[in-house]
Scaffold this motif. Structure first.
Motif, PDB file in Angstrom:
ATOM      1  N   TYR B 353      25.047  98.857 170.935  1.00 16.70           N
ATOM      2  CA  TYR B 353      24.076  97.859 170.448  1.00 16.70           C
ATOM      3  C   TYR B 353      22.812  97.887 171.314  1.00 16.70           C
ATOM      4  CZ  TYR B 353      22.008  93.416 169.093  1.00 16.70           C
ATOM      5  OH  TYR B 353      21.129  92.455 168.652  1.00 16.70           O
ATOM      6  N   LEU B 354      23.002  97.928 172.640  1.00 16.60           N
ATOM      7  CA  LEU B 354      21.848  97.932 173.544  1.00 16.60           C
ATOM      8  C   LEU B 354      20.982  99.167 173.308  1.00 16.60           C
ATOM      9  CD1 LEU B 354      23.154  96.694 177.029  1.00 16.60           C
ATOM     10  CD2 LEU B 354      22.048  95.419 175.240  1.00 16.60           C
ATOM     11  N   LYS B 355      21.629 100.299 173.100  1.00 15.67           N
ATOM     12  CA  LYS B 355      20.891 101.533 172.862  1.00 15.67           C
ATOM     13  C   LYS B 355      20.081 101.422 171.566  1.00 15.67           C
ATOM     14  CE  LYS B 355      21.578 106.509 173.015  1.00 15.67           C
ATOM     15  NZ  LYS B 355      22.546 107.583 173.143  1.00 15.67           N
ATOM     16  N   TRP B 356      20.725 100.839 170.559  1.00 12.40           N
ATOM     17  CA  TRP B 356      20.041 100.635 169.279  1.00 12.40           C
ATOM     18  C   TRP B 356      18.867  99.666 169.449  1.00 12.40           C
ATOM     19  CZ3 TRP B 356      19.648  95.880 166.800  1.00 12.40           C
ATOM     20  CH2 TRP B 356      19.123  95.916 165.513  1.00 12.40           C
ATOM     21  N   PHE B 357      19.103  98.597 170.200  1.00  9.47           N
ATOM     22  CA  PHE B 357      18.086  97.550 170.378  1.00  9.47           C
ATOM     23  C   PHE B 357      16.825  98.098 171.060  1.00  9.47           C
ATOM     24  CE2 PHE B 357      16.270  94.023 172.954  1.00  9.47           C
ATOM     25  CZ  PHE B 357      15.964  93.138 171.940  1.00  9.47           C
ATOM     26  N   MET B 358      16.996  99.044 171.984  1.00  4.55           N
ATOM     27  CA  MET B 358      15.853  99.533 172.748  1.00  4.55           C
ATOM     28  C   MET B 358      15.059 100.626 172.025  1.00  4.55           C
ATOM     29  SD  MET B 358      15.818  97.520 175.238  1.00  4.55           S
ATOM     30  CE  MET B 358      14.400  98.192 176.055  1.00  4.55           C
ATOM     31  N   GLN B 359      15.517 101.011 170.816  1.00  5.19           N
ATOM     32  CA  GLN B 359      14.771 102.026 170.066  1.00  5.19           C
ATOM     33  C   GLN B 359      13.407 101.479 169.639  1.00  5.19           C
ATOM     34  OE1 GLN B 359      17.424 102.837 166.873  1.00  5.19           O
ATOM     35  NE2 GLN B 359      18.704 104.221 168.069  1.00  5.19           N
ATOM     36  N   LYS B 360      12.401 102.325 169.647  1.00  5.94           N
ATOM     37  CA  LYS B 360      11.045 101.849 169.366  1.00  5.94           C
ATOM     38  C   LYS B 360      10.902 101.136 168.008  1.00  5.94           C
ATOM     39  CE  LYS B 360       6.245 103.037 169.500  1.00  5.94           C
ATOM     40  NZ  LYS B 360       5.327 104.061 169.067  1.00  5.94           N
ATOM     41  N   PRO B 361      11.421 101.734 166.913  1.00  7.00           N
ATOM     42  CA  PRO B 361      11.262 101.029 165.622  1.00  7.00           C
ATOM     43  C   PRO B 361      11.926  99.644 165.628  1.00  7.00           C
ATOM     44  CG  PRO B 361      12.096 103.271 165.294  1.00  7.00           C
ATOM     45  CD  PRO B 361      12.115 103.035 166.751  1.00  7.00           C
ATOM     46  N   VAL B 362      13.067  99.557 166.328  1.00  2.14           N
ATOM     47  CA  VAL B 362      13.761  98.260 166.391  1.00  2.14           C
ATOM     48  C   VAL B 362      12.928  97.271 167.210  1.00  2.14           C
ATOM     49  CG1 VAL B 362      15.887  97.083 167.113  1.00  2.14           C
ATOM     50  CG2 VAL B 362      16.009  99.403 166.188  1.00  2.14           C
ATOM     51  N   GLN B 363      12.348  97.765 168.297  1.00  2.12           N
ATOM     52  CA  GLN B 363      11.516  96.895 169.134  1.00  2.12           C
ATOM     53  C   GLN B 363      10.263  96.449 168.370  1.00  2.12           C
ATOM     54  OE1 GLN B 363      11.800  95.541 172.413  1.00  2.12           O
ATOM     55  NE2 GLN B 363      13.926  95.983 171.898  1.00  2.12           N
ATOM     56  N   GLU B 364       9.745  97.345 167.532  1.00  3.23           N
ATOM     57  CA  GLU B 364       8.575  96.973 166.725  1.00  3.23           C
ATOM     58  C   GLU B 364       8.933  95.851 165.763  1.00  3.23           C
ATOM     59  OE1 GLU B 364       5.949 101.090 166.711  1.00  3.23           O
ATOM     60  OE2 GLU B 364       7.521 100.824 165.214  1.00  3.23           O
ATOM     61  N   LYS B 365      10.115  95.973 165.181  1.00  4.47           N
ATOM     62  CA  LYS B 365      10.547  94.920 164.258  1.00  4.47           C
ATOM     63  C   LYS B 365      10.836  93.622 165.035  1.00  4.47           C
ATOM     64  CE  LYS B 365      13.394  93.760 160.376  1.00  4.47           C
ATOM     65  NZ  LYS B 365      14.536  94.058 159.522  1.00  4.47           N
ATOM     66  N   TRP B 366      11.400  93.804 166.213  1.00  5.15           N
ATOM     67  CA  TRP B 366      11.688  92.643 167.087  1.00  5.15           C
ATOM     68  C   TRP B 366      10.387  91.878 167.373  1.00  5.15           C
ATOM     69  CZ3 TRP B 366      14.630  89.074 168.814  1.00  5.15           C
ATOM     70  CH2 TRP B 366      14.633  88.594 170.128  1.00  5.15           C
ATOM     71  N   ALA B 367       9.341  92.633 167.691  1.00  2.86           N
ATOM     72  CA  ALA B 367       8.048  91.997 167.984  1.00  2.86           C
ATOM     73  C   ALA B 367       7.472  91.349 166.724  1.00  2.86           C
ATOM     74  CB  ALA B 367       7.085  93.042 168.519  1.00  2.86           C
ATOM     75  N   LYS B 368       7.679  91.990 165.589  1.00  5.65           N
ATOM     76  CA  LYS B 368       7.167  91.480 164.323  1.00  5.65           C
ATOM     77  C   LYS B 368       7.855  90.151 163.958  1.00  5.65           C
ATOM     78  CE  LYS B 368       5.435  94.168 160.506  1.00  5.65           C
ATOM     79  NZ  LYS B 368       5.715  95.340 159.686  1.00  5.65           N
TER      80      LYS B 368
END
Lengths: 310, 456
Positions: B353-368
């Protein structure tokens, strides 16, 4: 028959033990063991939050640290101040209400039930809604209700409203006392009412025949006969008030402002569950236990004396 | 009969032994083993976090993880007041109830030394692009001891203390003129603590139930500490020497005393209930129109611009970076890091999960969604800065972030700060007395800790 064979197989002693053992085991597990375990831990430097560091025996160091810490004495002073104010107020209000209720009037049962409601509520709920009633600004219900009086020019010259109930260190303890008194005066009332209703009517009738004054009847009939029960109520309330935690936790945000309302129990909670100083917290709990036992003994001795007199 | 009973007991023991063996085999699986959606259909992950908006965003974001892997993610939201104690109780009881804990930066020392967090140093170095993460965030939320390169978490939500202000008041020509006349400079969001005080004083109109400022003075959790420490640092004070742990002369220095005098003085321009204010109360005071400026963590600002939550001022609010002091510019860091519980039985899934969470597209969505990403590139992008009215101030706050002690004794250190600073601002102690008391206690706490470590 199965049952006869079973009961024939057990001696009286075994039967007794079979009934007592479940309770004994529960008592040992839930009361005696934690009591002894915490006594053991009170002689150790130990933090439950860091189990990787084993407990280290330090003798009476936790106790000596506590006794030499001036802040601890401050918490005891705060607690004593609270107990004195709150229990005194509850005693007079509760006993006064009991005297008023100890006569026949319409809807007496309903009034008594309504008066008992506060003590049936959860202290956290009480603390929370009083937090809103006692808000220190004009949005606080009490300040709002008092504003016509507080804004009188004569009062405005003395102090600036609104009253800072929970944010002024000089007033915050009063706020805690008000809430605790609101909640627990009914308990005093209930016990006093039980005592009052048990006094035989013929004593008053005899006093009436002798044309005794109301004060004489109160002083020489009511008070002596109700005092053992009042003392029991005082004993319970003192012990309970000494352990004051929940209302302080909620109403004044864990003993604030600063440590103006930080009682010994509040400090004990902080030591144990915020600072995770488990060994020291156990030592503190034992000091508190000894004080409460000592206080209770004084009450019980006095109670026995009063009982003997009556 | 007796023999039969013994056989049954032995059979049970064998079965239990097999179960243990199975468990051991499970534990022996490679740490970063990937689980296919088919295999993971029955799996689930429990994440513990405080009850606030970012936890809702994470819940939303985690649906993507579920659809990618088939692993259900439950974000358990614990009320702030009991957050720390509930997690501690779970750790003390070695409960496997939570697989991932998103905890405060101060918890790092205690939970790593206490063995509650999994050491992720090797795994992070192998699986995560640490260089892409904003450096101070990695240090604050993941590393213990600081500078050691040992990691116990990954930054999840990076936050900072910032200010919201009433644009309708600040941009009112009459107010601007009156302010210029009184203070000799133009009314604008303050850049220094002196300006902050002037503006707070200017807008304090008790007869109209309007006050200049709402900031953190609360005795609860880390309220006043987070509010005051940034003022202390900016005035030249500090908690102590991080190498020698010497506190006396630092926290009670002349600069710290001046800072505390300033912070106490500021209380005159706050609502009467302000000594109890933390993030909830400052937010409420602002939304109720009681104050011209309010401090809060940026993570709470979505509620300020939400018309449903803030009907009167959602479109009249501006945001600014916490001001600088006479001797520097520092801001209290907020936010939390994601750690894996030692007692979790699903550590491999947690790492996935942590590895998935730190992926750039996921982080972009997180910020969005509203989360504050720790990924440098996203954080510094124009798209992020313009995404909300407060993101620019948030990004500008980053170079100034600092943190409280993150040592195992943080809770005791924090308790002393809370009590004494609250006592100082409410007049029970003078600022000097309060700071001397903290210095004395902090030295005692560090001395006891040093004694423990040498005894070991």
């Amino acid at each position: 028959m199965q049952i006869n064979r079973f009961s024939r197989g057990m001696s009286d002693y075994q039967l007794k033990m079979a009934f007592i053992m479940p309770t004994m085991i529960l008592l040992i597990l839930m009361n005696i063991f934690p009591l002894l375990w915490s006594l053991f831990l009170s002689f150790y430097r130990y933090k439950v939050s860091i189990p990787t560091v084993p407990p280290k025996y330090i003798g009476l160091r936790n106790y000596s640290d506590l006794f030499t810490d001036p802040a601890i004495w401050g918490y005891f002073r705060t607690t004593a101040y609270f107990v004195l104010l709150a229990v005194t107020a509850q005693f007079f209000i509760g006993f006064g209400l009991a005297l008023l209720l100890n006569r026949e009037f319409p809807a007496k049962g309903l009034v008594t039930t309504l008066l008992l409601l506060p003590m049936m509520l959860s202290p956290v709920v009480v603390g929370l809604f009083w937090r809103f009633i006692l808000l220190s600004d004009n949005a606080g219900l009490l300040n709002y209700l008092l504003s016509p009086i507080l804004n009188l020019p004569i009062l405005r010259s003395i102090f600036d409203p609104p009253i800072e109930w929970t944010t002024n260190p000089k007033i915050a303890m009063l706020a805690v006392v008000i809430v605790d008194t609101w909640m627990w005066s009914p308990f005093m009332m209930l016990i006093a009412l039980a005592g009052l209703s048990a006094i035989p009517k013929y004593l008053y009738e005899a006093a009436d025949v002798d044309r005794a004054s109301a004060w004489f009847k109160f002083r020489w009939i009511t008070l002596p006969l109700v005092s053992p029960l009042l003392l029991i109520a005082l004993l319970f309330r003192t012990m309970d008030a000494f352990k004051m935690f929940d209302i302080v936790y909620v109403l004044t945000y864990r003993g604030g402002p600063g440590n103006a309302t930080e009682t010994v129990s509040m400090n004990l909670y902080k030591l144990a569950f915020e600072n995770y100083n488990t060994g020291k917290a156990c030592a503190m709990a034992y000091i508190l236990l000894i004080i409460i036992v000592a206080l209770s003994n004084i009450y019980v001795k006095y109670l026995n004396r009063v009982k003997g007199e009556t | 009969m007796k023999r039969f009973c013994i056989m049954i007991v032995l059979a049970l023991l064998v079965v239990m032994g097999c179960d243990n063996k199975k468990e051991e085999e499970e534990k022996a699986k490679p740490e970063d083993a990937q689980i296919s959606p088919q295999e993971g259909t029955q799996e689930s992950l429990r994440i513990a976090w405080a009850e606030w908006n970012p936890a809702d965003y994470l819940e939303e974001l985690s649906k993507d993880f579920t659809s990618d892997t088939g692993i259900n993610v439950e974000v358990v939201q614990i009320p702030w007041e009991s957050f720390q104690s509930e997690i501690s109780v779970a750790f003390v009881g070695k409960s496997s109830n939570y697989d991932i804990v998103i905890g405060d930066s101060q918890w790092l020392g205690m939970n790593s030394v206490g063995g509650h967090y999994v050491d992720m140093t090797d795994w992070i170095n192998e699986n995560i692009d640490v260089a892409s993460i904003y450096g101070p965030a990695m240090t604050a939320f993941a590393e213990y001891p600081k500078g050691s390169g040992k990691y116990w978490a990954l930054p999840a939500e990076v936050d900072a203390a910032g200010y919201v202000y009433r644009k309708d008041l600040f941009e009112d020509p009459k107010e601007m003129e009156a302010f210029q006349e009184k203070y000799g400079y133009a009314l604008a969001p303050p850049k220094t603590y002196k300006e902050l005080r002037d503006i707070a004083e200017f807008f304090t109109r008790k007869d109209k139930d309007l006050y200049g400022i709402a900031t953190w003075y609360s005795n609860s959790y880390d309220g006043i500490t987070m509010g005051f420490q940034q003022v202390m640092w900016s005035f030249g004070g500090s908690y102590g020497d991080t190498e020698t742990y010497k506190v006396d002369g630092h926290i009670n220095s002349e600069d710290s005393v001046k800072a505390l005098e300033y912070y106490k003085d500021l209380l005159k321009f706050a609502p009467p209930d302000a000594p109890n204010y933390y993030w909830q109360e400052t937010s409420d005071a602002y939304k109720a129109g009681k104050v011209a400026m309010a401090m809060n963590y940026f993570a709470f600002f979505p509620g300020i611009v939400d018309p449903e939550e803030n009907a009167n001022y959602h479109d009249k609010s501006g945001f600014f970076v916490a001001p600088a002091g006479p001797k520097g510019h520092y801001i209290s860091i907020g936010g939390q890091g994601m750690s894996i519980s030692t007692y979790s039985k699903k550590q491999d899934i947690a790492k996935q999960y942590l590895k998935w969470f730190m992926q750039k597209p996921v982080q972009e969505k997180w910020a969005k969604l509203g989360g504050f990403t720790p990924v440098k590139e996203i954080l510094e992008s124009d798209a992020f800065k313009t995404a909300t009215p407060y993101n620019e101030a948030f990004a500008a706050s980053f170079p100034y972030l600092r943190d409280f002690w993150a040592v195992p004794e943080y809770a005791e250190l924090l308790a002393e700060c809370q009590t004494n600073w609250s006592a100082a601002v409410t007049g029970q102690k003078s600022p000097k007395e309060a700071l001397d008391a903290i210095a004395k206690k902090h030295e005692e706490i560090f001395a006891a800790a040093k004694m423990e470590s040498t005894e070991e």
